[in-house]
Design a protein around this motif. Structure first.
Motif, PDB file in Angstrom:
ATOM      1  N   VAL A 185       2.451   4.858   9.733  1.00 13.59           N
ATOM      2  CA  VAL A 185       1.355   4.796  10.693  1.00 13.59           C
ATOM      3  C   VAL A 185       1.936   4.506  12.069  1.00 13.59           C
ATOM      4  O   VAL A 185       2.726   3.578  12.232  1.00 13.59           O
ATOM      5  CB  VAL A 185       0.355   3.682  10.310  1.00 13.59           C
ATOM      6  CG1 VAL A 185      -0.727   3.543  11.355  1.00 13.59           C
ATOM      7  CG2 VAL A 185      -0.239   3.945   8.941  1.00 13.59           C
ATOM      8  N   SER A 212      -1.536   0.308   6.050  1.00 13.82           N
ATOM      9  CA  SER A 212      -2.756   0.999   6.471  1.00 13.82           C
ATOM     10  C   SER A 212      -2.894   0.935   7.995  1.00 13.82           C
ATOM     11  O   SER A 212      -2.311   0.051   8.638  1.00 13.82           O
ATOM     12  CB  SER A 212      -3.974   0.346   5.820  1.00 13.82           C
ATOM     13  OG  SER A 212      -4.228  -0.917   6.409  1.00 13.82           O
ATOM     14  N   PRO A 213      -3.668   1.834   8.584  1.00 15.97           N
ATOM     15  CA  PRO A 213      -3.888   1.775  10.031  1.00 15.97           C
ATOM     16  C   PRO A 213      -4.484   0.438  10.484  1.00 15.97           C
ATOM     17  O   PRO A 213      -4.106  -0.093  11.527  1.00 15.97           O
ATOM     18  CB  PRO A 213      -4.849   2.934  10.304  1.00 15.97           C
ATOM     19  CG  PRO A 213      -4.569   3.906   9.209  1.00 15.97           C
ATOM     20  CD  PRO A 213      -4.262   3.050   8.010  1.00 15.97           C
ATOM     21  N   TYR A 250      -6.906   7.340  12.160  1.00 16.27           N
ATOM     22  CA  TYR A 250      -7.129   7.373  10.722  1.00 16.27           C
ATOM     23  C   TYR A 250      -8.287   8.317  10.456  1.00 16.27           C
ATOM     24  O   TYR A 250      -9.029   8.676  11.361  1.00 16.27           O
ATOM     25  CB  TYR A 250      -7.434   5.985  10.155  1.00 16.27           C
ATOM     26  CG  TYR A 250      -8.859   5.540  10.381  1.00 16.27           C
ATOM     27  CD1 TYR A 250      -9.806   5.663   9.377  1.00 16.27           C
ATOM     28  CD2 TYR A 250      -9.267   5.024  11.602  1.00 16.27           C
ATOM     29  CE1 TYR A 250     -11.120   5.277   9.590  1.00 16.27           C
ATOM     30  CE2 TYR A 250     -10.568   4.636  11.817  1.00 16.27           C
ATOM     31  CZ  TYR A 250     -11.496   4.769  10.810  1.00 16.27           C
ATOM     32  OH  TYR A 250     -12.789   4.398  11.022  1.00 16.27           O
ATOM     33  N   VAL A 307      -3.537  10.586   6.855  1.00 18.60           N
ATOM     34  CA  VAL A 307      -3.501   9.733   8.039  1.00 18.60           C
ATOM     35  C   VAL A 307      -2.803  10.534   9.117  1.00 18.60           C
ATOM     36  O   VAL A 307      -1.832  11.224   8.856  1.00 18.60           O
ATOM     37  CB  VAL A 307      -2.732   8.420   7.759  1.00 18.60           C
ATOM     38  CG1 VAL A 307      -2.595   7.605   9.029  1.00 18.60           C
ATOM     39  CG2 VAL A 307      -3.425   7.629   6.674  1.00 18.60           C
TER      40      VAL A 307
END
Length: 71
Positions: free
Chosen positions: A2, A18-19, A63, A70
């Motif tokens: 990310v 995760s973002p 996202y 992504v």
């Protein structure tokens, strides 16, 4: 992976989470907080969502919940 963009100076950082976790980490680390175990409790309330981005302070990441990818 990310990519997080600091909107105040346009620098990029890359994270492997995760973002949401990435923008929180970037924000926390910019304040000198490297205690990752407490990030969710301390900073999740600061998250803001757009149609395809998530922000925490000046930090933003793309996202997409409508597809399994992504940006």
């Amino acid at each position: 992976m990310v990519t997080v963009l600091n909107l105040s100076n346009l620098t990029e950082q890359v994270y492997t989470c995760s973002p949401e976790e990435a923008v929180i980490a970037a924000y926390a680390q910019s304040t000198g907080d490297f205690n990752t175990w407490d990030y969710d409790a301390r900073y999740s309330r600061l998250l803001e969502w757009g149609e395809h981005c998530v922000l925490c302070g000046d930090f933003s990441s793309f996202y997409c919940e409508c597809h399994n990818h992504v940006f």
